[in-house]
Design a protein around this motif. Structure first.
Motif, PDB file in Angstrom:
ATOM      1  N   GLY A  52      49.037  33.831  42.205  1.00  0.00           N
ATOM      2  CA  GLY A  52      48.377  34.832  41.383  1.00  0.00           C
ATOM      3  C   GLY A  52      48.941  34.842  39.980  1.00  0.00           C
ATOM      4  N   TRP A 142      46.872  42.058  38.268  1.00  0.00           N
ATOM      5  CA  TRP A 142      47.020  40.641  38.610  1.00  0.00           C
ATOM      6  C   TRP A 142      45.752  40.179  39.304  1.00  0.00           C
ATOM      7  CZ3 TRP A 142      47.460  38.339  43.571  1.00  0.00           C
ATOM      8  CH2 TRP A 142      47.464  39.245  44.646  1.00  0.00           C
ATOM      9  N   ARG A 143      45.591  38.868  39.312  1.00  0.00           N
ATOM     10  CA  ARG A 143      44.451  38.247  39.973  1.00  0.00           C
ATOM     11  C   ARG A 143      44.913  37.021  40.725  1.00  0.00           C
ATOM     12  NH1 ARG A 143      39.949  36.785  35.961  1.00  0.00           N
ATOM     13  NH2 ARG A 143      39.357  35.653  37.841  1.00  0.00           N
ATOM     14  N   GLN A 144      44.098  36.609  41.664  1.00  0.00           N
ATOM     15  CA  GLN A 144      44.389  35.381  42.395  1.00  0.00           C
ATOM     16  C   GLN A 144      43.187  34.456  42.268  1.00  0.00           C
ATOM     17  OE1 GLN A 144      45.671  36.080  46.389  1.00  0.00           O
ATOM     18  NE2 GLN A 144      46.949  34.260  46.346  1.00  0.00           N
TER      19      GLN A 144
END
Length: 145
Positions: A52, A142-144
């Motif tokens: 991430g 956050w991102r994945q």
């Protein structure tokens, strides 16, 4: 005891040797949101892709995957990311590599802070990260994928 033990309660920078200091993830995010600091993610491209990333963070690998060799482009990436007189907050997996990167940033004349606990925090009793501190644990963006 790790240098960042009990860091989550920090609401002000903590003094450090060789760089500007250590900050809790929440304080780092406050600075970034206020335009007071640039968030630089010093993890490998592989870590950001698989685990991430923080949207808007500047990627500048401290070490490169595979093999974890020093990134020869780190200095240039950091100089490009942080304007003269600016401040950087550096993020790695657990708050260890970012200390080394902050020390290098200081050598380059950049005011740099290590983000305590890193992106994933310390491993738990099952050797899994993400449950004991860290950027994600504190619910920060956050991102994945």
């Amino acid at each position: 005891m790790r240098h960042d033990a009990g860091a989550a309660a920090l609401d002000a920078p903590r003094a450090a040797q060789g760089y500007a200091g250590d900050v809790a993830p929440q304080l780092a995010w406050q600075w970034v949101q206020a335009g007071e600091a640039v968030l630089v993610d010093v993890r490998t491209d592989a870590e950001r892709a698989w685990v991430g990333f923080v949207p808007g963070a500047v990627p500048a690998e401290w070490k490169q995957w595979p093999g974890m060799a020093p990134n020869p482009g780190f200095d240039d990436a950091l100089r490009a990311a942080v304007p003269p007189g600016g401040k950087a907050v550096l993020l790695c997996r657990s708050g260890v590599r970012s200390v080394a990167a902050a020390k290098r940033a200081a050598e380059l004349g950049i005011t740099a802070y290590n983000i305590l606990e890193g992106f994933e925090g310390d491993p738990d009793e099952n050797a899994q990260r993400g449950r004991k501190g860290g950027w994600r644990f504190h619910g920060l963006p956050w991102r994945q994928g």
